[in-house]
Design an enzyme around this catalytic site. Sequence first.
Site: not given
Length: 310
Positions: A142, A163, A235, A237
């Site tokens: 990121c 966003k 992301h 993860e």
Amino acid sequence: MPIKIPDDLPASRTLEAEGVVVMRETDAVRQDIRPLRIGLLNLMPNKISTETQFARLIGASPLQVELTLVRITDHTPRHTAAEHMLAFYQPWEDVKSERFDGFIITGAPVERMPFEAVSYWDEMRRILDWTQTHVHRGLTICWAAQAALHHFHGMPKHDLDAKAFGIFRHRSLLPSSPYLRGFSDDFTIPVSRWTEVRSADVPTGSGLRTLAESDQTGLCLLEDPGHHMLHMLNHVEYDTTSLADEYHRDAAIDPAMPLPVDYFPDDDPTRRPENRWRSHAHLLFSNWINDVYQTTPFDMARVGLDRDKG
């Protein structure tokens, strides 16, 4: 083989409950095995949650991996107890003379700031340069991926009108890449960011290879062979509930906060989401660790010196 982490790290209890084999430091010293040394520079606010997320993915490898937790030297986290940081983290200045087979740098909640306005930007630049001499393979996530692309290639980041938030479909663009081995042609990954880097800004002759992207959120995964790094702009993860936690936190401040895209069942934020990216998260980390293992020198003194140029 298991992952070797500090004996009392909170993540160990979570991982053991999930069936991940965890090796205590006291047991690891009895084995005459050269483990892979993986460093994690954790820039995320919730240190313990992030430790667990990455240890889970690293620990799924059949190899023995030694995880070292690293922090910015002069930055004091506001959301993690000082006792935890003192017990489990080493300042980068204290480990910069060491060498690592792999080094991961996480995202950070500073992406809407100019790079140069981030309080630890100077140290971040030194760390990125250090990875070129003391690390065999790097993986950035990121904001760290944006920072590395800016530092090494001069690529800007651009503010988004809204966003990018939710679960988005991505395409595998280079199936022959060892990092995409076993990937589906189409897969989903969590996205949570206010900025982006763009394909149009990739410098000619940089050697950067786009491995995955989304029609909705753009670049996702880039290989940087010249710097021996892999840049994940999203992301992969994240836990099942990570986006839910972000949404409920932000909605408590702004009730008009949009729901994450394609995440909650029937767009009902009271319902538990389903994890549709876990397998590809494990696959990506397995492929990365396998590449590290296959190419790193056995002699740690040669790490950073004997890297192939491909």
